[in-house]
Design a protein around this motif. Sequence first.
Motif, PDB file in Angstrom:
ATOM      1  N   VAL A 150     -15.520  14.515  15.324  1.00  0.00           N
ATOM      2  CA  VAL A 150     -15.374  13.286  14.536  1.00  0.00           C
ATOM      3  C   VAL A 150     -14.038  13.268  13.802  1.00  0.00           C
ATOM      4  CG1 VAL A 150     -16.325  11.973  12.599  1.00  0.00           C
ATOM      5  CG2 VAL A 150     -17.862  12.975  14.291  1.00  0.00           C
ATOM      6  N   PHE A 151     -13.668  14.416  13.212  1.00  0.00           N
ATOM      7  CA  PHE A 151     -12.406  14.496  12.473  1.00  0.00           C
ATOM      8  C   PHE A 151     -11.211  14.221  13.391  1.00  0.00           C
ATOM      9  CE2 PHE A 151      -8.769  17.224  11.351  1.00  0.00           C
ATOM     10  CZ  PHE A 151      -8.395  16.609  10.169  1.00  0.00           C
ATOM     11  N   MET A 152     -11.205  14.837  14.568  1.00  0.00           N
ATOM     12  CA  MET A 152     -10.097  14.617  15.497  1.00  0.00           C
ATOM     13  C   MET A 152     -10.074  13.178  15.997  1.00  0.00           C
ATOM     14  SD  MET A 152      -8.141  17.169  15.719  1.00  0.00           S
ATOM     15  CE  MET A 152      -7.196  16.498  17.080  1.00  0.00           C
ATOM     16  N   PHE A 153     -11.235  12.578  16.136  1.00  0.00           N
ATOM     17  CA  PHE A 153     -11.285  11.171  16.540  1.00  0.00           C
ATOM     18  C   PHE A 153     -10.567  10.296  15.515  1.00  0.00           C
ATOM     19  CE2 PHE A 153     -13.595   7.125  15.938  1.00  0.00           C
ATOM     20  CZ  PHE A 153     -13.225   6.492  17.112  1.00  0.00           C
ATOM     21  N   PHE A 154     -10.882  10.471  14.235  1.00  0.00           N
ATOM     22  CA  PHE A 154     -10.224   9.690  13.191  1.00  0.00           C
ATOM     23  C   PHE A 154      -8.728   9.992  13.144  1.00  0.00           C
ATOM     24  CE2 PHE A 154     -14.529   9.378  11.116  1.00  0.00           C
ATOM     25  CZ  PHE A 154     -14.613   8.000  11.214  1.00  0.00           C
ATOM     26  N   TRP A 155      -8.373  11.261  13.279  1.00  0.00           N
ATOM     27  CA  TRP A 155      -6.955  11.630  13.196  1.00  0.00           C
ATOM     28  C   TRP A 155      -6.160  10.985  14.335  1.00  0.00           C
ATOM     29  CZ3 TRP A 155      -4.824  17.376  12.880  1.00  0.00           C
ATOM     30  CH2 TRP A 155      -3.510  17.331  12.412  1.00  0.00           C
ATOM     31  N   LEU A 156      -6.657  11.077  15.557  1.00  0.00           N
ATOM     32  CA  LEU A 156      -5.932  10.532  16.697  1.00  0.00           C
ATOM     33  C   LEU A 156      -5.902   9.004  16.675  1.00  0.00           C
ATOM     34  CD1 LEU A 156      -7.138  12.900  19.567  1.00  0.00           C
ATOM     35  CD2 LEU A 156      -4.960  12.930  18.353  1.00  0.00           C
ATOM     36  N   VAL A 157      -6.996   8.378  16.272  1.00  0.00           N
ATOM     37  CA  VAL A 157      -7.009   6.912  16.185  1.00  0.00           C
ATOM     38  C   VAL A 157      -5.988   6.436  15.157  1.00  0.00           C
ATOM     39  CG1 VAL A 157      -8.381   4.947  15.395  1.00  0.00           C
ATOM     40  CG2 VAL A 157      -9.336   6.539  17.049  1.00  0.00           C
ATOM     41  N   ALA A 167       0.997  21.144  13.640  1.00  0.00           N
ATOM     42  CA  ALA A 167      -0.443  21.160  13.358  1.00  0.00           C
ATOM     43  C   ALA A 167      -1.195  20.186  14.262  1.00  0.00           C
ATOM     44  CB  ALA A 167      -0.687  20.818  11.889  1.00  0.00           C
ATOM     45  N   LEU A 168      -0.614  19.007  14.508  1.00  0.00           N
ATOM     46  CA  LEU A 168      -1.266  18.034  15.382  1.00  0.00           C
ATOM     47  C   LEU A 168      -1.357  18.562  16.810  1.00  0.00           C
ATOM     48  CD1 LEU A 168      -2.423  15.191  15.893  1.00  0.00           C
ATOM     49  CD2 LEU A 168      -0.086  14.412  16.307  1.00  0.00           C
ATOM     50  N   LEU A 169      -0.280  19.172  17.293  1.00  0.00           N
ATOM     51  CA  LEU A 169      -0.296  19.704  18.659  1.00  0.00           C
ATOM     52  C   LEU A 169      -1.327  20.822  18.793  1.00  0.00           C
ATOM     53  CD1 LEU A 169       3.534  19.786  19.456  1.00  0.00           C
ATOM     54  CD2 LEU A 169       1.836  18.098  20.183  1.00  0.00           C
ATOM     55  N   VAL A 170      -1.395  21.703  17.789  1.00  0.00           N
ATOM     56  CA  VAL A 170      -2.389  22.788  17.827  1.00  0.00           C
ATOM     57  C   VAL A 170      -3.808  22.203  17.787  1.00  0.00           C
ATOM     58  CG1 VAL A 170      -3.307  24.765  16.557  1.00  0.00           C
ATOM     59  CG2 VAL A 170      -0.843  24.488  16.808  1.00  0.00           C
ATOM     60  N   ALA A 171      -4.012  21.184  16.953  1.00  0.00           N
ATOM     61  CA  ALA A 171      -5.331  20.562  16.861  1.00  0.00           C
ATOM     62  C   ALA A 171      -5.719  19.893  18.181  1.00  0.00           C
ATOM     63  CB  ALA A 171      -5.348  19.543  15.724  1.00  0.00           C
ATOM     64  N   ILE A 172      -4.751  19.266  18.842  1.00  0.00           N
ATOM     65  CA  ILE A 172      -5.044  18.626  20.136  1.00  0.00           C
ATOM     66  C   ILE A 172      -5.426  19.676  21.173  1.00  0.00           C
ATOM     67  CG2 ILE A 172      -4.011  17.355  22.045  1.00  0.00           C
ATOM     68  CD1 ILE A 172      -2.436  15.742  20.018  1.00  0.00           C
ATOM     69  N   LEU A 225      -8.682   5.524  25.249  1.00  0.00           N
ATOM     70  CA  LEU A 225      -8.685   6.933  25.624  1.00  0.00           C
ATOM     71  C   LEU A 225      -9.298   7.792  24.519  1.00  0.00           C
ATOM     72  CD1 LEU A 225      -5.197   7.480  27.331  1.00  0.00           C
ATOM     73  CD2 LEU A 225      -7.430   7.277  28.417  1.00  0.00           C
ATOM     74  N   CYS A 226      -8.921   7.520  23.271  1.00  0.00           N
ATOM     75  CA  CYS A 226      -9.471   8.288  22.143  1.00  0.00           C
ATOM     76  C   CYS A 226     -10.983   8.104  22.041  1.00  0.00           C
ATOM     77  CB  CYS A 226      -8.794   7.869  20.843  1.00  0.00           C
ATOM     78  SG  CYS A 226      -7.039   8.259  20.738  1.00  0.00           S
ATOM     79  N   ILE A 227     -11.432   6.853  22.154  1.00  0.00           N
ATOM     80  CA  ILE A 227     -12.862   6.569  22.025  1.00  0.00           C
ATOM     81  C   ILE A 227     -13.635   7.195  23.180  1.00  0.00           C
ATOM     82  CG2 ILE A 227     -14.581   4.720  22.022  1.00  0.00           C
ATOM     83  CD1 ILE A 227     -12.507   2.963  20.618  1.00  0.00           C
ATOM     84  N   ALA A 228     -13.100   7.082  24.408  1.00  0.00           N
ATOM     85  CA  ALA A 228     -13.795   7.636  25.566  1.00  0.00           C
ATOM     86  C   ALA A 228     -13.892   9.159  25.462  1.00  0.00           C
ATOM     87  CB  ALA A 228     -13.061   7.231  26.850  1.00  0.00           C
ATOM     88  N   TYR A 229     -12.808   9.816  25.045  1.00  0.00           N
ATOM     89  CA  TYR A 229     -12.834  11.275  24.932  1.00  0.00           C
ATOM     90  C   TYR A 229     -13.799  11.712  23.842  1.00  0.00           C
ATOM     91  CZ  TYR A 229     -11.169  16.088  24.823  1.00  0.00           C
ATOM     92  OH  TYR A 229     -11.099  17.466  24.886  1.00  0.00           O
ATOM     93  N   TRP A 230     -13.761  11.015  22.702  1.00  0.00           N
ATOM     94  CA  TRP A 230     -14.676  11.359  21.610  1.00  0.00           C
ATOM     95  C   TRP A 230     -16.134  11.155  22.021  1.00  0.00           C
ATOM     96  CZ3 TRP A 230     -17.711   7.436  19.360  1.00  0.00           C
ATOM     97  CH2 TRP A 230     -18.567   7.875  18.343  1.00  0.00           C
ATOM     98  N   ALA A 231     -16.443  10.018  22.641  1.00  0.00           N
ATOM     99  CA  ALA A 231     -17.826   9.712  23.010  1.00  0.00           C
ATOM    100  C   ALA A 231     -18.340  10.699  24.061  1.00  0.00           C
ATOM    101  CB  ALA A 231     -17.921   8.274  23.524  1.00  0.00           C
ATOM    102  N   SER A 232     -17.525  10.969  25.086  1.00  0.00           N
ATOM    103  CA  SER A 232     -17.966  11.897  26.124  1.00  0.00           C
ATOM    104  C   SER A 232     -18.151  13.306  25.563  1.00  0.00           C
ATOM    105  CB  SER A 232     -16.971  11.911  27.276  1.00  0.00           C
ATOM    106  OG  SER A 232     -15.681  12.305  26.822  1.00  0.00           O
ATOM    107  N   THR A 233     -17.230  13.739  24.698  1.00  0.00           N
ATOM    108  CA  THR A 233     -17.366  15.064  24.090  1.00  0.00           C
ATOM    109  C   THR A 233     -18.608  15.131  23.214  1.00  0.00           C
ATOM    110  OG1 THR A 233     -14.956  15.327  24.088  1.00  0.00           O
ATOM    111  CG2 THR A 233     -16.222  16.795  22.669  1.00  0.00           C
ATOM    112  N   ALA A 234     -18.881  14.063  22.453  1.00  0.00           N
ATOM    113  CA  ALA A 234     -20.076  14.045  21.603  1.00  0.00           C
ATOM    114  C   ALA A 234     -21.345  14.123  22.441  1.00  0.00           C
ATOM    115  CB  ALA A 234     -20.081  12.780  20.742  1.00  0.00           C
ATOM    116  N   THR A 257      -1.515  -0.078  22.534  1.00  0.00           N
ATOM    117  CA  THR A 257      -2.390   0.462  21.494  1.00  0.00           C
ATOM    118  C   THR A 257      -3.839   0.441  21.930  1.00  0.00           C
ATOM    119  OG1 THR A 257      -0.850  -0.291  19.778  1.00  0.00           O
ATOM    120  CG2 THR A 257      -3.092   0.211  19.093  1.00  0.00           C
ATOM    121  N   PHE A 258      -4.259  -0.652  22.555  1.00  0.00           N
ATOM    122  CA  PHE A 258      -5.631  -0.765  23.026  1.00  0.00           C
ATOM    123  C   PHE A 258      -5.948   0.306  24.068  1.00  0.00           C
ATOM    124  CE2 PHE A 258      -8.662  -2.564  26.121  1.00  0.00           C
ATOM    125  CZ  PHE A 258      -9.755  -2.750  25.293  1.00  0.00           C
ATOM    126  N   PHE A 259      -5.029   0.547  24.981  1.00  0.00           N
ATOM    127  CA  PHE A 259      -5.240   1.566  26.011  1.00  0.00           C
ATOM    128  C   PHE A 259      -5.376   2.955  25.387  1.00  0.00           C
ATOM    129  CE2 PHE A 259      -3.276   4.739  28.856  1.00  0.00           C
ATOM    130  CZ  PHE A 259      -4.201   4.708  29.890  1.00  0.00           C
TER     131      PHE A 259
END
Length: 708
Positions: free
Chosen positions: A448-455, A37-42, A371-380, A365-367
């Motif tokens: 937003v949901f994927m951002f929380f899930w990946l973080v 499910a995670l791979l499909v969601a990604i 990546l998660c924050i940058a992808y979420w922000a750019s997509t938003a 972890t920080f790196f």
Amino acid sequence: MEDERKDGAYGTPQKYDPTFKGPIYNRGCTDIICCVALLVAIVGYVAVGIIAWTHGDPRKVIYPTDSRGQFCGQKGTKNADKPYLFYFNIVKCASPLVLLEFQCPTPQICVEKCPDRYLTLLNAWASDFEYYQQFCVPGFQKSRKSVAEALRDGDCPAVLTPSKPLAQRCFPAVHAHKGVVMVGNETTYEDGLGHRKNVTDLLEGAKKANGVLEARQLAMRIFEDYTVSWYWIIIGLVIAMMLSLLFVILLRFLAGIMVWVMIVMVILVLGYGIFHCYMEYARLRNEAGSDVSVVDLGFQTDLRVYLHLRQTWIAFMIILSILEGIIILMLIFLRKRILIAIALIKEASRAVGYVMCSMLYPLVTFFLLCLCIAYWASTAVFLSTSNEAVYKIFNDTACPVARKTCDPETFPGSNESRLCPGARCQFAFYGGESGYHRALLGLQIFNVFMFFWLVNFVLALGQVTLAGAFASYYWALRKPDDLPAFPLFSAFGRALRYHTGSLAFGALILAIVQVIRVMLEYLDHRLKAAENKFAKFLMTCLKCCFWCLEKFIKFLNRNAYIMIAIYGTNFCTSARNAFFLLMRNIIRVAVLDKVTDFLFLLGKLLVVGSVGILAFFFFTHRIRIVQDTAPPLNYYWVPILTVILGSYLIAHGFFSVYGMCVDTLFLCFCEDLERNDGSQERPYFMSPELRDILLKGSAEEGKREEVS
């Protein structure tokens, strides 16, 4: 009977197993469905990002747009040398339409610079039209129309007034002189028909337009502060990193001393804060105007204003005094438990010393989080700017087709143009009616949901990795001889190879709760104006319940990940076993868990407080680090808060390693007590120092429990 009740209520304690030597290496994949499910969601998340990047245009957020939907000041366009937006009639920005559609019902063009003089179209037509023409629509020719026709068709503004650029928009240079509202040196201005009007009408339109752009203006000023202070912010964060690293290194060799030094330093830092607040209050006691209350002053974007009020420093002094008193009282009542916690921290220091590369894992972890924050922000951003330009009909008088959509290319010859001769087809906003545009809200929620899930997945991966490494240390009978060669890398490999599904499962549960909390916050924000007290009470209860639920799930997940790292079981089994193990040792949990958290919190406060005080004195020009002083700022609280927040995150990253180590060692300690009895046949895996103080402290707590 007590053991039977305990076993029945909280599971069966672990039995002695001579083959158990720590984290199990022969394990299988767990929670495969969640992994798929995670791979499909990604994959879906990547598809959403590609679609957003295809349709989106971030320039819509950065640059102002003229009446034709063209950007002002954007390189590569015909308006590249025209960075400012000019309104033909700023008074019309006072229309309620501005609040509905965020667009003034007046022609707008891009100009090289804002007007710097008074000039009417009538006067310019006869003498100075060359200057005036740059504020007319592109391509307008004076020879083809009369003054009346130019005004009727909206080709030129009726009057120019001295203006200043604000957020790349031209606004009248309105100011007050001796209580009289003026533009430049005038209290009135002349419209295109030669009539004199009061400047307050002009001011009202400017205020309406400025209200729409207030958030953008504040953001631009904050951005300017970051551009001139970013290197000082980085220096502050580097200092915070060096302090945190120095602290944990000293904690490795001088754990007991460093804990007490940390406690004393926190008390001294808070004490100095109280003293400084009192001195500032005493300095303002005889200063005129310092007795104004914060409520009367209201909200001000320049927070320096509040530092000139006595009430501000009294509030700071009371808050710091209460915090100082709470810490001192906790130290008095928890002094014996602190000794036990220090022993566990000493053992954690030894474990970190043998797995020294664990101190660098927060960088991984920080790196990944970046990546998660940058992808979420750019997509938003791309999703929010993927709308198309919508044009609507604007007219100064009553018109049956007003505010209907139109096409600027065909509008001059359309029926709507004949129905309303004075109407204009003007850019209104960005939107769309296609299926993609109707699905934008759902795509943003998915983002937003994927951002929380990946973080949460990244954080879970770090916790399992560290837990596996420190569990390998604990269950090594001869330390460090029996310790694996690369415990951290081995734990990381096991987590990704076998337990991606379990980590995704735990992160999914937490992400669902967090999304619900975000939705509740949104509903609460929308219902603030409601007068229904029951609805407000219900909303408050729901927010409180889900906050508690999130905290409990984080606690349960953390301990479940430790059991996954040790035994390789699935998420539900690990969560149940961890919960039952903690409940069977609830007294020890109460003794150690929160006390160690409290000590680590003091360490974070020490780092943050030290760097925060240094940043405050530097950015307020009270000290000089080098020959040059701090840069001039619009809001000096911007870099200070950034340094404080960044310092806390850095300190939290370093101390989180110790926190995870303590939690892992504690859970292993509880398992060790159930599996072994300390005899020669079943020896404890814990160190003798840890065994003596933990068993002694637990025995004392057990006696107190029996007496009570």
